[in-house]
Every structure is written in structure tokens, then in C-alpha cells.
Design a protein around this motif. Structure first.
Motif, PDB file in Angstrom:
ATOM      1  N   ARG A 134       0.928  -1.496   0.071  1.00 25.20           N
ATOM      2  CA  ARG A 134      -0.080   0.146  -0.147  1.00 25.20           C
ATOM      3  C   ARG A 134       0.908   1.286  -0.041  1.00 25.20           C
ATOM      4  N   ARG A 135       0.293   2.329  -0.445  1.00 28.87           N
ATOM      5  CA  ARG A 135       0.958   3.691  -0.215  1.00 28.87           C
ATOM      6  C   ARG A 135       1.103   4.215   1.139  1.00 28.87           C
ATOM      7  N   THR A 136       0.529   3.776   1.968  1.00 30.59           N
ATOM      8  CA  THR A 136       0.669   4.363   3.612  1.00 30.59           C
ATOM      9  C   THR A 136       0.911   2.845   4.463  1.00 30.59           C
TER      10      THR A 136
ATOM     11  N   THR B 175       3.908   7.790   4.423  1.00 31.36           N
ATOM     12  CA  THR B 175       3.427   7.809   3.036  1.00 31.36           C
ATOM     13  C   THR B 175       4.617   7.431   2.029  1.00 31.36           C
ATOM     14  N   LEU B 176       4.203   6.316   1.182  1.00 32.90           N
ATOM     15  CA  LEU B 176       5.264   6.123   0.166  1.00 32.90           C
ATOM     16  C   LEU B 176       5.372   6.828  -1.003  1.00 32.90           C
TER      17      LEU B 176
ATOM     18  N   ALA C 246       4.915   7.568  -4.741  1.00 33.84           N
ATOM     19  CA  ALA C 246       4.353   6.875  -6.310  1.00 33.84           C
ATOM     20  C   ALA C 246       5.456   6.578  -7.008  1.00 33.84           C
TER      21      ALA C 246
END
Length: 354
Positions: A30-32, A91-92, A94
Motif C-alpha cells: 500500500r502507499r501508506t 506515505t510512500l 508513487a
């Protein structure tokens, strides 16, 4: 305007701990990621931290290093239940930070075996993996010990399954990482076998319950089967090599589920057996005939394209056409349809055509 994260550069190399956590985050789906979810990843990236009183401070410093490198963005909310405070969420980005990875790789004094890493296209996490290997080669390069794969993985990364995942990536291959370089090997999984008679046939059964039903029936009724083995699903693709340890086995019959995996497993094992000069892995014809005649179809199998269905079904020989139609129709038949009661009632039929 392009994402500024893609243009971040490093003032110096990430610490091995930060690079290992970056590798764990790259595999995150996931992005978070919340702080609660981050702790297990940090434990894998830095196993020694679990017993240190500075564990929270170490994580704070690692998060700060990754944030400075553009690998993560910290939330405005912080967990202040202890000191130092930690971000409640990360948060990663994109977009992969390829410039950062290249700078990190060029800053590492690589061992000769890993010199290729300085110019390879890598992620930050992959550089971190290679940094760990680099340190191990430096400190243990003269050792002669050879360990099984998961033992070496635990020693290197603090997580026994890390190398299992890495072997399938671009880090492994000719002129890159290899198992001999890491002085490790894939241990041959055992093939659970029971003696049930004096015949030359080894019958391999995919699932445990059907194995038990067939073992009891073959013990009570003499047939051409001398040994019965539990394939344990996909494990048989590797444990097939254990056949060479069995005396008197000249013929190997396999019985499994009628679905994509149930046919891929014996086909793969058959290919290995052919390479290693073992007896051919063929279908247990009579048992598959029973399965087609009495099988209970179930949904849940994704329909396969015709070419792939035909490829998998080919191993079944005389039953290939029926198997191909099954694979293409989004249903499967579990081998448990051939249950203990059916085996008793039809023993003379299926045992005569194993």
C-alpha cells in the motif's frame, strides 16, 4: 511539473539499517503504512533492535534518514506516548527514487563479487540488500561453512524467508548474486513415504486425507504398489528428488486435484525427474478415471486460456481432453471426491490400472 522526489540526492550513503528498512517498505503493498504496521518491518530490518533500550530512538533516526532521502513522507500526526515521538503514519512516494538509489550504490565500497552493483539499475531497497551481502562477504569471505537457504537467510537478514523472495528477483542471476556465492543451497524437502507392499510402483498423492484413505486401503489390499507418498501439494516439485532414496521403485504414479495447480505440480515434477534420470512421473490412470466419473465440481478456479489449459492437461494423457475442458470452464474437482468409501467399493477397478 515532475515529482521533486525523483530528483533527491544523498549527502552520504544510507546506513545498512535504513537501507534494509527501505527494502521492506518497497515490498509493502500500500502507499501508506501506520506506525503499528511499521514496527514488525523494522524488527525484520534490524533484528538486534528488539533487545536494545534505544529501539525507539533507532527507528526515529531511520525514519528521518529515509525521509531525508525522499523514500517516505511522514504524517503531521505523531505518537507521543513515549520519547522520541514517532510519526503515526508514513506515505510512500508513487515514483521510485532512482537517482537516490544510484547515488547510494555509487557511494558503497563494493567487494569485487558485487562490483556490478555500482552501475546496475537498482532500487534503494535492493542496494540495501546488497549492502548486507557486501558486509557479510567482507567479514565472512574466508569462511567455508555452507548452510541451507533459510538458515543463511536468517543469518544475513534476520528473516528466514527473505532469500526465498529475493531469488526470484533481478538481484540473482549470472554475474549477479548466486547461491554458491552465499555458500548456501536449497535443502531437499523430505518425501513422506509409507511401505504398503512389495510392488514396484510408488503412488504419490497430493493431499493428506486422500493419502490416508489410499494408504489404509493399499495396506489391506495387496496391489502392485509398494510405496505410497504424500506429495504435500507443491512441495513435491522439490521432494521428487527423494525418489532416488527408495529401494525397488521402478514406476511412479501420481494422483492429485483436477485444477491448474493439481496438474502443474506433477508436470513440473516430471520435468525434474527426467533431468535427474528418475522414473517418469505418470498419472494414476484408474484413480483419475474415478475422479472424472464421481468428482464433485467446485467453482473458484479462474478459467484458463485454451493454450495454457492444453499445456497443463497434456500430462494426463488419455484424460487430457476432459481436463482441458475443465480448466477452461472455471471449475475444479478436488481429489477428495475419491473418498475412502468409494475406494473400498471400486478397489479392483482402480488398482488394476494404476
Amino acid at each position: 511539473m515532475s515529482d521533486p522526489l525523483t530528483h533527491r540526492t544523498l549527502s552520504g550513503p544510507l546506513t545498512p539499517r535504513a537501507a534494509r528498512l527501505a527494502a521492506e517498505l518497497e515490498a509493502w503493498d500500500r502507499r501508506t503504512i501506520t506506525l503499528m504496521e511499521l514496527w514488525p518491518l523494522f524488527a525484520r530490518a534490524d533484528p538486534a533492535s528488539a533487545t536494545r533500550s534505544t529501539r525507539r530512538t533507532d527507528l526515529a533516526a531511520t525514519i528521518a534518514a529515509l525521509a531525508d532521502a525522499g523514500m517516505v513522507v511522514v504524517s503531521k500526526q505523531f505518537d507521543r506516548t513515549a520519547v522520541p515521538p514517532l510519526p503515526a503514519k508514513l506515505t510512500l512516494p508513487a515514483v521510485a527514487v532512482t537517482v537516490t538509489a544510484a547515488a547510494l550504490a555509487k557511494a558503497v565500497p563494493w567487494r569485487p563479487e558485487l562490483a556490478w552493483a555500482a552501475s546496475a539499475r537498482l532500487t534503494v531497497g535492493q542496494v540495501g540488500v546488497l549492502q548486507t551481502v557486501n558486509g557479510w562477504l567482507r567479514d565472512r569471505g574466508r569462511d567455508t561453512d555452507v548452510l541451507p537457504l533459510r538458515e543463511r537467510s536468517l543469518e544475513l537478514f534476520g528473516y528466514e524467508k527473505r532469500l526465498d523472495a529475493l531469488i526470484c528477483t533481478s538481484l540473482f542471476g549470472p554475474d549477479r548474486l548466486t547461491l554458491p556465492m552465499l555458500r548456501t543451497f536449497r535443502a531437499r524437502p523430505p518425501l513422506p513415504v509409507r511401505r504398503v507392499g512389495d510392488g514396484p510402483i510408488l503412488l504419490v498423492v497430493e493431499n493428506a486425507d486422500t493419502f490416508d484413505s489410499l494408504r489404509r486401503r493399499l495396506t489391506a489390499t495387496p496391489t502392485a504398489v509398494g510405496h505410497i507418498a504424500w506429495g504435500a501439494g507443491a512441495a513435491f516439485e522439490a521432494s521428487v528428488l527423494g525418489i532416488d532414496e527408495l529401494d525397488g521403485v521402478h514406476d511412479v504414479a501420481y494422483f492429485g486435484d483436477l485444477d491448474a495447480d493439481g496438474l502443474r505440480i506433477p508436470a513440473s515434477a516430471a520435468a525434474t525427474a527426467a533431468i535427474e534420470g528418475l522414473p517418469a512421473i505418470r498419472p494414476a490412470r484408474g484413480l483419475y478415471r474415478l475422479l472424472f466419473e464421481h468428482g464433485i465440481t467446485q467453482p473458484g478456479q479462474a478459467p484458463l486460456p485454451e493454450p495454457r489449459a492444453a499445456e497443463l492437461a497434456a500430462w494426463l494423457g488419455e484424460h487430457a481432453a476432459a481436463a482441458r475442458r475443465l480448466l477452461a470452464s472455471a471449475v475444479r474437482i478436488p481429489q477428495e471426491s475419491v473418498n475412502a468409501a468409494l475406494l473400498v467399493d471400486t478397489v479392483e477397478i482402480w488398482s488394476a490400472d494404476l
